[in-house]
Motif scaffolding. Structure first.
Motif, PDB file in Angstrom:
ATOM      1  N   PHE A 111       0.834  -1.206   0.000  1.00 52.58           N
ATOM      2  CA  PHE A 111       0.000   0.000   0.000  1.00 52.58           C
ATOM      3  C   PHE A 111       0.870   1.259   0.000  1.00 52.58           C
ATOM      4  O   PHE A 111       0.634   2.194  -0.774  1.00 52.58           O
ATOM      5  CB  PHE A 111      -0.910  -0.023   1.226  1.00 52.58           C
ATOM      6  CG  PHE A 111      -1.716   1.240   1.409  1.00 52.58           C
ATOM      7  CD1 PHE A 111      -2.828   1.493   0.619  1.00 52.58           C
ATOM      8  CD2 PHE A 111      -1.361   2.174   2.360  1.00 52.58           C
ATOM      9  CE1 PHE A 111      -3.575   2.657   0.774  1.00 52.58           C
ATOM     10  CE2 PHE A 111      -2.093   3.342   2.522  1.00 52.58           C
ATOM     11  CZ  PHE A 111      -3.205   3.582   1.732  1.00 52.58           C
ATOM     12  N   TYR A 112       1.862   1.283   0.848  1.00 55.45           N
ATOM     13  CA  TYR A 112       2.724   2.466   0.924  1.00 55.45           C
ATOM     14  C   TYR A 112       3.437   2.727  -0.397  1.00 55.45           C
ATOM     15  O   TYR A 112       3.518   3.858  -0.874  1.00 55.45           O
ATOM     16  CB  TYR A 112       3.765   2.295   2.033  1.00 55.45           C
ATOM     17  CG  TYR A 112       3.214   2.417   3.433  1.00 55.45           C
ATOM     18  CD1 TYR A 112       2.143   3.259   3.709  1.00 55.45           C
ATOM     19  CD2 TYR A 112       3.769   1.699   4.486  1.00 55.45           C
ATOM     20  CE1 TYR A 112       1.642   3.372   5.000  1.00 55.45           C
ATOM     21  CE2 TYR A 112       3.280   1.813   5.783  1.00 55.45           C
ATOM     22  CZ  TYR A 112       2.214   2.649   6.025  1.00 55.45           C
ATOM     23  OH  TYR A 112       1.724   2.764   7.301  1.00 55.45           O
ATOM     24  N   GLU A 113       3.976   1.657  -0.997  1.00 52.50           N
ATOM     25  CA  GLU A 113       4.803   1.863  -2.190  1.00 52.50           C
ATOM     26  C   GLU A 113       4.010   1.888  -3.479  1.00 52.50           C
ATOM     27  O   GLU A 113       4.188   2.784  -4.313  1.00 52.50           O
ATOM     28  CB  GLU A 113       5.869   0.763  -2.272  1.00 52.50           C
ATOM     29  CG  GLU A 113       6.839   0.973  -3.426  1.00 52.50           C
ATOM     30  CD  GLU A 113       8.052   0.076  -3.348  1.00 52.50           C
ATOM     31  OE1 GLU A 113       8.788  -0.027  -4.359  1.00 52.50           O
ATOM     32  OE2 GLU A 113       8.290  -0.520  -2.280  1.00 52.50           O
ATOM     33  N   GLN A 114       3.065   0.926  -3.673  1.00 57.97           N
ATOM     34  CA  GLN A 114       2.388   0.797  -4.964  1.00 57.97           C
ATOM     35  C   GLN A 114       1.143   1.667  -5.075  1.00 57.97           C
ATOM     36  O   GLN A 114       0.812   2.131  -6.166  1.00 57.97           O
ATOM     37  CB  GLN A 114       2.003  -0.681  -5.198  1.00 57.97           C
ATOM     38  CG  GLN A 114       3.142  -1.661  -5.041  1.00 57.97           C
ATOM     39  CD  GLN A 114       4.266  -1.431  -6.026  1.00 57.97           C
ATOM     40  OE1 GLN A 114       4.039  -0.937  -7.128  1.00 57.97           O
ATOM     41  NE2 GLN A 114       5.481  -1.775  -5.634  1.00 57.97           N
ATOM     42  N   VAL A 115       0.437   1.888  -3.955  1.00 55.68           N
ATOM     43  CA  VAL A 115      -0.806   2.663  -3.999  1.00 55.68           C
ATOM     44  C   VAL A 115      -0.534   4.138  -3.706  1.00 55.68           C
ATOM     45  O   VAL A 115      -0.889   5.019  -4.488  1.00 55.68           O
ATOM     46  CB  VAL A 115      -1.848   2.084  -3.022  1.00 55.68           C
ATOM     47  CG1 VAL A 115      -3.141   2.902  -3.066  1.00 55.68           C
ATOM     48  CG2 VAL A 115      -2.152   0.624  -3.367  1.00 55.68           C
ATOM     49  N   LEU A 116       0.097   4.403  -2.567  1.00 51.36           N
ATOM     50  CA  LEU A 116       0.390   5.798  -2.221  1.00 51.36           C
ATOM     51  C   LEU A 116       1.615   6.343  -2.951  1.00 51.36           C
ATOM     52  O   LEU A 116       1.772   7.564  -3.044  1.00 51.36           O
ATOM     53  CB  LEU A 116       0.617   5.933  -0.711  1.00 51.36           C
ATOM     54  CG  LEU A 116      -0.585   5.668   0.193  1.00 51.36           C
ATOM     55  CD1 LEU A 116      -0.208   5.930   1.635  1.00 51.36           C
ATOM     56  CD2 LEU A 116      -1.782   6.519  -0.206  1.00 51.36           C
ATOM     57  N   GLY A 117       2.447   5.437  -3.458  1.00 49.91           N
ATOM     58  CA  GLY A 117       3.628   5.893  -4.180  1.00 49.91           C
ATOM     59  C   GLY A 117       4.699   6.498  -3.303  1.00 49.91           C
ATOM     60  O   GLY A 117       5.457   7.364  -3.757  1.00 49.91           O
ATOM     61  N   LEU A 118       4.763   6.078  -2.037  1.00 45.91           N
ATOM     62  CA  LEU A 118       5.811   6.604  -1.153  1.00 45.91           C
ATOM     63  C   LEU A 118       7.156   6.005  -1.558  1.00 45.91           C
ATOM     64  O   LEU A 118       7.308   4.787  -1.624  1.00 45.91           O
ATOM     65  CB  LEU A 118       5.527   6.243   0.303  1.00 45.91           C
ATOM     66  CG  LEU A 118       4.206   6.717   0.908  1.00 45.91           C
ATOM     67  CD1 LEU A 118       4.203   6.429   2.398  1.00 45.91           C
ATOM     68  CD2 LEU A 118       3.990   8.191   0.657  1.00 45.91           C
ATOM     69  N   LYS A 119       8.095   6.830  -1.824  1.00 44.56           N
ATOM     70  CA  LYS A 119       9.439   6.358  -2.148  1.00 44.56           C
ATOM     71  C   LYS A 119      10.234   6.202  -0.852  1.00 44.56           C
ATOM     72  O   LYS A 119      10.238   7.098  -0.012  1.00 44.56           O
ATOM     73  CB  LYS A 119      10.141   7.348  -3.073  1.00 44.56           C
ATOM     74  CG  LYS A 119       9.473   7.476  -4.433  1.00 44.56           C
ATOM     75  CD  LYS A 119      10.206   8.511  -5.286  1.00 44.56           C
ATOM     76  CE  LYS A 119       9.520   8.652  -6.640  1.00 44.56           C
ATOM     77  NZ  LYS A 119      10.193   9.675  -7.483  1.00 44.56           N
ATOM     78  N   SER A 120      10.885   5.079  -0.732  1.00 46.13           N
ATOM     79  CA  SER A 120      11.652   4.851   0.494  1.00 46.13           C
ATOM     80  C   SER A 120      12.917   5.687   0.459  1.00 46.13           C
ATOM     81  O   SER A 120      13.649   5.670  -0.525  1.00 46.13           O
ATOM     82  CB  SER A 120      12.013   3.372   0.635  1.00 46.13           C
ATOM     83  OG  SER A 120      12.784   2.954  -0.470  1.00 46.13           O
ATOM     84  N   PRO A 121      13.183   6.437   1.520  1.00 45.05           N
ATOM     85  CA  PRO A 121      14.413   7.238   1.542  1.00 45.05           C
ATOM     86  C   PRO A 121      15.615   6.334   1.743  1.00 45.05           C
ATOM     87  O   PRO A 121      15.546   5.358   2.475  1.00 45.05           O
ATOM     88  CB  PRO A 121      14.219   8.152   2.753  1.00 45.05           C
ATOM     89  CG  PRO A 121      13.356   7.352   3.660  1.00 45.05           C
ATOM     90  CD  PRO A 121      12.431   6.543   2.780  1.00 45.05           C
TER      91      PRO A 121
END
Length: 826
Positions: free
Chosen positions: A571-581
């Protein structure tokens, strides 16, 4: 005259220096170990620069050995192994031979009895008097073990012109053989004994030591107590790499200070190697001769026909650097192997080893192999040079330099730290049963027997370490920092009196902090880019209406596998598109970057029309590393280390994956197809690392793996990648058999290859799991449910956003069949 001075390590150090300045002490100083000898030598040189001639500072063992007659042989490395073999041959009928390891255990115990000059009665099936007589009968007159070294030294002429007085510094106990020498010394010299005496802990460990000196007429002087105590602090950190980094962080933050690092129950090699990469230099003590050790290990594997192609290449590369051709080198391996099979005596083996040392012509290797010459003593015992015994003895060879560098940060292991002093002392790592060591019951003599005959009891090592920890408190001038392991749901454990609980009426509480690696930076990064309140409040269920609006129309097999690993991370990466720092760490390169390098280098290697050698791989690695640099700034030493790892791994795997000259090979092959589910359609995109087209029409698709290699036949929600690649390839080609495989390309997965053996049922399993994933995504279900046996939380970039204590919950529930943990099995 004998004087015993009792006090804290810092008081004794000041008194010892003062005695040398004022001339009260002019002779040598005897210490328990080489670490303390080097420390005192440096201290005396700095604090008493006017001394024209520095006194000898050495261990009692080295002093005793210096008195041996010329040509005397010290018991060789590995003698215990040889004696165990001899015991099994001579006395197997009298011993309980069915117990695993019984002979080696008995030999170690009987040597301890011999050293302490104790004769045990027969007990519990072990005829100790018979074994001691057997040992005396077979012992060569010219061979000196610890017992005979001290025995000879105590009877040798001791008066020499340069010794009017001497110091015994840092000892708190001695065995009977050592006491023989000490007693003899006391008849010839004025002796000052400097012994640590604790003001806040039990001194029982030193009571026998003091009592023996009193019996010899010693005058005892107690130095006044120093009321000032060092500040105590503690760092709680997870074991493993994180702990190593944390220790180095603590050291680096105090560089320039008078600092001592004490290691207990942990391997120093990994810490020193990591510290060097990070630019933190520790004082070298017997550094390992890695190249010489590796060269000899590779040579021995080739001689035994156990070396793989990579072993042969690396060995030949070293030999060729020393002017030997590959054909000459391989011919020598063959001759050595043939001669090894024909030897019957240890003398013949020693001659073979000497010849091998001359052939390799590597100074460090030649010096180390000289230790093998002492093995000729085994011919007197008629022990044949069996290959299994030889291999055990190889492992004991001292591939180390003599004590060298005095520059760098001072460190010591275990009891070697006793009496070392510093402004700040860091102790890593306090852990019950490891440091301090636990109470261990001896299988060959019960505690009552040990107590009756004056042998070390089951808690002796434990008491030694506890005493050391409290000595260290009085050795620090300003601060002592304890590093302790951190475990989920586990109460922090401390040795007696070091960091008591609140109700304990004793020393002040020790402030404890948790060590992290850039977690504050990661959290700040998220807060600066996203609304932290919304994310913190999120609990994993967003509902169908919002989920349909956020439905991802394009996915990759990797993304679907990510959902199967942890839906919340998906959810964080594929849906919200949050890039991991990325972790802004000077000392670490992301595993994903290293993985990219290995994939790209193999792509170049497959396309290359030149032979793949170590030199060629290094060129490819340099080219790819320049094209795909790490996202974070790292030290040059770290870059070099990772590049060497890549070359080493790929050189080993290349013979297993080199393409056939008759095949056509594609790399980075693009796949795209539509996958229909009950919840909606997905455009699936991906790239195959490699596709091989054989002449018979067979198509082989290969997915390279640098990490843990899963069995592709065990299809699960977190193991979908290869089945989906297989499905996508079926959409791209209409003819020919398709073979799908994963290939390990790192030492971590041992270069294993696994084939996918799909049948109709398995094919349906993969598609059913994808259909379930799609349904849950559409319903907006993104609960944090990682596959805990793989521990993805450990490396998850979103751990700071996740509100669930998954691992803690599982430990408390201890219910593997709970539906909460059976999301995909239901």
């Amino acid at each position: 005259m004998i004087k015993v001075i009792l006090g804290s390590p810092r008081q004794l150090q000041e008194r010892w220096l003062s005695d040398y300045r004022q001339g009260a002490l002019a002779g040598p100083t005897m210490v328990p170990n080489e670490t303390l000898a080097q420390f005192l030598y440096g201290l005396l040189k700095a604090m008493v620069p006017q001394m024209r001639q520095m006194p000898r500072i050495e261990s009692l063992w080295d002093f005793a050995r210096s008195l041996l007659p010329q040509g005397a042989k010290i018991a060789p490395i590995g003698m215990e192994k040889a004696l165990a073999s001899l015991l099994a041959r001579d006395l197997h009928q009298e011993l309980p031979h069915q117990v695993p390891g019984i002979y080696l255990n008995i030999i170690r115990h009987v040597l301890e009895l011999r050293r302490r000059q104790i004769v045990l009665p027969s007990f519990d099936g072990i005829p100790w008097p018979l074994i001691l007589r057997w040992l005396e009968d077979i012992w060569p007159e010219s061979l000196y073990d610890e017992f005979r070294v001290y025995q000879y030294a105590s009877q040798a002429p001791l008066v020499t012109g340069d010794m009017a007085s001497l110091a015994i510094y840092g000892y708190v106990e001695a065995h009977e053989s050592q006491w023989q020498l000490l007693h003899a010394l006391s008849h010839h010299y004025s002796i000052i004994v400097y012994t640590p005496w604790l003001t806040h802990y039990d001194n029982s460990l030193a009571e026998d030591w003091i009592k023996k000196w009193r019996e010899q007429g010693a005058i005892v002087e107690m130095l006044p107590e120093n009321a000032k105590k060092p500040r105590q602090s503690a760092i709680s950190v997870r074991p493993g790499t994180l702990m190593l980094h944390s220790i180095i962080d603590q050291v680096a933050s105090r560089q320039g200070e008078n600092l001592l690092l004490v290691l207990g129950g942990m391997d120093s090699t990994s810490l020193m190697r990591l510290a060097k990469r990070r630019g933190v230099i520790f004082r070298e003590k017997d550094p390992v001769l890695s190249q010489a050790k590796n060269v000899w290990a590779a040579f021995w594997r080739l001689v035994q026909n156990q070396g793989d192609e990579a072993t042969k290449r690396l060995w030949l590369e070293v030999i060729e650097e020393h002017g030997r051709s590959a054909s000459d080198a391989l011919g020598y391996v063959h001759r050595f192997s043939e001669q090894l099979r024909q030897i019957h005596l240890w003398q013949e083996l020693v001659e073979l080893v000497d010849d091998a040392a001359r052939f390799h012509d590597i100074d460090d290797l030649s010096r180390t192999l000289t230790a093998c010459r002492d093995w000729v003593i085994y011919d007197q015992w008629h022990i044949p040079p069996r290959v299994d015994l030889i291999e055990e003895l190889w492992e004991l060879l001292p591939f180390k330099k003599s004590y060298g560098g005095r520059s760098g940060i001072l460190w010591a292991e275990g009891l070697n730290a006793r009496m070392l002093t510093a402004k700040t002392i860091i102790v890593a790592a306090i852990h019950e049963g490891t440091f301090p060591r636990g109470v261990v019951l001896d299988s060959l003599w019960i505690p009552e027997l040990a107590q009756l005959y004056g042998l070390p009891g089951p808690d002796h090592a434990h008491q030694q370490d506890l005493h050391l920890l409290h000595v260290l408190i009085e050795s620090a001038e300003q601060e002592i920092c304890w590093v302790v392991p951190q475990y989920d749901d586990e109460k922090l454990w401390w040795p007696e009196g070091l960091a008591p609980e609140e109700e304990f009426d004793g020393p002040d509480q020790v402030p404890i902090s948790s060590a992290t690696r850039n977690m504050a930076k990661i959290r700040d990064w998220y807060v600066s880019h996203y609304d932290s309140e919304v994310l913190d409040a999120y609990q994993g269920m967003i509902g169908q209406e919002l989920a349909e609006a956020l439905w991802p129309h394009e996915v990759t097999p990797t993304a679907l596998e990510q959902y199967g690993t942890c839906p919340l991370a998906f959810f964080y990466e594929q849906v919200l598109g949050l890039k991991s720092p990325w972790d802004e760490d000077l000392y670490t390169i992301s595993p994903s970057v290293k993985g990219q390098w290995m994939h790209k280098v193999l792509e170049l290697a497959v396309k290359s029309d030149q032979p793949i050698t170590a030199q060629r791989l290094r060129q490819f690695v340099e080219e790819i590393a320049a094209r795909i640099p790490p996202k974070n700034k790292v030290l040059q030493a770290v870059l070099s280390h990772v590049k060497d790892d890549v070359v080493r791994d790929l050189l080993q795997v290349w013979p297993l994956i080199a393409p056939s000259s008759s095949d056509i090979v594609d790399t980075e092959y693009p796949l795209q197809w539509t996958l229909y589910t009950e919840a909606g359609s997905w455009q699936v995109k991906g790239r195959l690392d490699r596709v091989d087209y054989a002449k018979d029409g067979t198509i082989t698709i290969t997915d390279y793996k640098t990490g843990i290699l899963k069995n592709p036949d065990k299809i699960a929600a977190n193991n979908l990648q290869l089945p989906l690649y297989y499905e996508g390839m079926r959409h791209h080609v209409s003819e020919g058999a398709i073979v799908a495989q994963v290939q390990g390309i790192s030492a971590k997965n041992q270069f294993v290859r696994r084939l996918l053996s799909l049948d109709g049922a398995q094919d349906d399993t993969a598609l059913q799991l994808v259909n379930q994933i799609a349904s849950r995504v559409k319903q907006g279900e993104f609960f944090p449910l990682p596959r805990l046996q793989d521990d993805p939380c450990r490396i998850c970039a979103y751990v700071q956003l996740c509100s669930a204590d998954i691992k803690g919950i599982r430990r408390r529930k201890k219910a593997p069949d709970d539906e909460y943990w059976q999301l995909w099995e239901d």
